[in-house]
Motif scaffolding. Structure first.
Motif, short mmCIF file in Angstrom:
data_model
loop_
_atom_site.label_atom_id
_atom_site.label_comp_id
_atom_site.label_asym_id
_atom_site.label_seq_id
_atom_site.Cartn_x
_atom_site.Cartn_y
_atom_site.Cartn_z
N ASP A 128 31.89 -73.03 28.83
CA ASP A 128 30.45 -73.09 29.11
C ASP A 128 30.16 -72.71 30.56
OD1 ASP A 128 27.72 -73.79 28.38
OD2 ASP A 128 27.98 -75.52 29.69
N GLN B 134 29.00 -75.22 20.01
CA GLN B 134 28.87 -74.04 20.87
C GLN B 134 29.59 -72.80 20.33
OE1 GLN B 134 29.59 -75.20 25.13
NE2 GLN B 134 27.50 -74.44 25.32
N GLU C 282 24.49 -73.72 14.50
CA GLU C 282 25.45 -72.76 15.05
C GLU C 282 25.86 -71.70 14.02
OE1 GLU C 282 26.19 -76.65 17.34
OE2 GLU C 282 25.66 -76.04 15.30
N GLU D 59 20.21 -72.25 22.06
CA GLU D 59 20.77 -70.92 21.78
C GLU D 59 19.96 -70.22 20.70
OE1 GLU D 59 23.23 -67.59 22.10
OE2 GLU D 59 22.99 -69.32 23.44
#
Length: 525
Positions: free
Chosen positions: A224, A252, A286, A320
């Motif tokens: 990250d 992530q 995600e 995101e």
């Protein structure tokens, strides 16, 4: 009286077995009878509360609020504070799930702060962020930290909006046993992320990783940091390492797919990752954000928007997903819509530099250089030694006539920080081309290609040579790019365009030769 207790016990068993409709039906008959008989209030409140619990499971939140409110009316005024607070928490949760944040906050705050459970303080923190009340957000998360100092996610939310890791809070770790003291280092490293000290944060996480080798959470934090720094190559390596250690880990992984899209430019790899994530679970954003990245690479914006809406339906505030929705709006020439997405993303991740880049691109598209400059300047001040953010600031200089002369100064400063920062080279090349300085642009690219032979730099130089009609050199650089990435659509397109131009040039040459021959023949007649 015992009959009612026995019936309630049966209802509770039905609820435990998740048979909510049956429990709801049985409770409805009890409620009807209660309204016609003089039953003790302590039994009545439980009936209404259980009925509301069933409604919550069916996501009928507004009806549930009505019955929870009625249950409170039947509770005796003294000696039942804990039960009243529990039901208030349930009412507040219903308002929260209905997205009525103002009412949820009002109900939660009516619970005395001395008796307020951890879950309520956490929700009050979330609500305060959603309604823009950042001062109270910090306060509520600080209360939550005191209740549970080992919760890293609470610390992260507290830190994001300016909460300080002061000596008072550090003392919360004094009593911790040795084998969890690394959490203090982890939290302090996280603090550095949100205070613009990304390199320092990365180094701190790497120290932790050296002690707990291949810990996936530490690897995720390192990846990250690289992502936020704009170092996609290192971020890609860290995420790939994490994914190989635990292929079922999903946190992530949408960021990993984003980096993969930019770094590898291979749709098949992004598609493979997206498929893996969906097979793990369809209930996490995600998975669908990764599918969005694949669709964007295939220029299928309709599917990309469908996938991103699916992601946001699972989590409205997944930053995101919000960033990618903004990017899709930009590709659809809808910068005003994009701005809303990027700004919302910054509410939930205030130091997400991809969101700042999106805002700058949006305002640049709208030909609003002042707004673009303000955004970029704010971002660069958060981390003044960031090659990524200085490049972003430099972009705003190119759209402002009064600042164009300073673009080369910004570029030189970026190169001092990171001599191999490819996005800055590409950006400065575009600037030189727009200023009709093609020779300088070629010289710049050739210089950096010697040190960093990448697909994007080769394609950029190929396009320049194609533009100035030096087809052999253009073909050479496009072929080099294709050697670096056999799936590069841009390289393939470049080769195809160059060959078409060359064929057209040969046709013209043949026509000229034919005309010359005819002239020669006429002169001999």
């Amino acid at each position: 009286m015992d009959i009612y207790k026995d019936t309630l016990n049966k209802v509770k068993v039905l609820i435990e077995d998740e048979l909510y409709s049956s429990a709801e039906l049985l409770l409805s008959y009890i409620i009807f009878q209660l309204q016609n008989k003089n039953i003790k209030k302590c039994v009545t409140y439980e009936v209404f509360s259980l009925f509301a619990d069933c409604l919550v499971k069916k996501k009928e939140y507004k009806r549930a609020i009505n019955y929870y409110t009625q249950s409170i009316e039947y509770i005796p005024k003294t000696g039942y504070d804990h039960i009243i607070n529990t039901i208030k928490e349930k009412i507040g949760n219903c308002y929260y799930k209905s997205k009525d944040y103002i009412q949820a906050k009002r109900i939660f705050e009516s619970i005395n702060y001395l008796n307020r459970p951890l879950s309520v303080n956490i929700l009050l923190g979330k609500i305060s962020a959603q309604i823009g009340d950042l001062r109270y957000k910090i306060l509520y998360y600080k209360m939550a930290i005191r209740q549970q100092p080992l919760a890293v996610e609470i610390w992260t939310e507290y830190i994001k909006y300016g909460g300080k890791v002061d000596d008072t809070l550090k003392t919360l770790f004094v009593k911790d046993i040795d084998n969890i003291k690394f959490l203090k280092d982890y939290i302090e490293a996280t603090y550095k992320i949100y205070n613009g000290q990304l390199n320092e944060a990365k180094n701190s996480f790497q120290v932790i990783n050296s002690k707990f080798h291949q810990n996936i959470y530490t690897l995720k934090a390192i990846a990250d940091c690289y992502y936020r720094l704009g170092n996609n190559a290192s971020a890609y390596y860290s995420f790939a390492q994490l994914h190989s250690i635990d292929p079922l880990f999903i946190d992530q992984m949408d960021v990993y797919s984003s980096i993969m899209k930019e770094c590898c430019n291979k749709p098949i790899l992004v598609n493979r990752l997206a498929d893996e994530l969906i097979r793990i679970t369809e209930d996490r954003p995600e998975s669908w954000v990764a599918m969005t990245h694949y669709s964007i690479m295939k220029n299928d914006l309709e599917s990309a928007m469908s996938f991103i809406d699916k992601a946001l339906s699972l989590d409205n505030y997944h930053y995101e997903a919000l960033i990618q929705k903004g990017n899709i709006f930009l590709l659809q020439n809808k910068p005003s819509n994009a701005i809303k997405c990027f700004r919302t993303a910054l509410v939930y991740d205030p130091v997400n530099y991809a969101a700042y880049e999106g805002l700058v691109d949006s305002y640049s598209y709208l030909n609003k250089p002042a707004e673009a400059y303000t955004i970029a300047k704010k971002a660069s001040e958060m981390m003044p030694k960031s090659a990524r953010l200085l490049t972003l600031l430099g972009k705003t200089f190119t759209i402002d006539i009064e600042l164009k002369d300073k673009v080369h100064l910004i570029f030189n400063k970026v190169m001092e920080i990171d001599p191999q920062y490819e996005p800055a080279v590409l950006f400065y090349t575009d600037f030189l081309m727009n200023e009709m300085k093609k020779d300088e642009a070629i010289e710049l690219l050739e210089k950096y290609l010697k040190a960093n032979d990448t697909e994007k730099l080769n394609i950029k130089l190929g396009n320049i040579y194609l533009q100035i009609e030096d087809y052999m050199k253009a073909l050479d650089y496009f072929q080099k790019a294709l050697q670096l990435n056999s799936e590069s659509e841009e390289a393939k397109e470049g080769i195809e365009n160059t060959e078409k131009k060359m064929a057209g040039s040969d046709d013209n040459d043949n026509d000229m030769q034919t005309n010359n021959d005819e002239i020669m023949e006429e002169s001999y007649i």
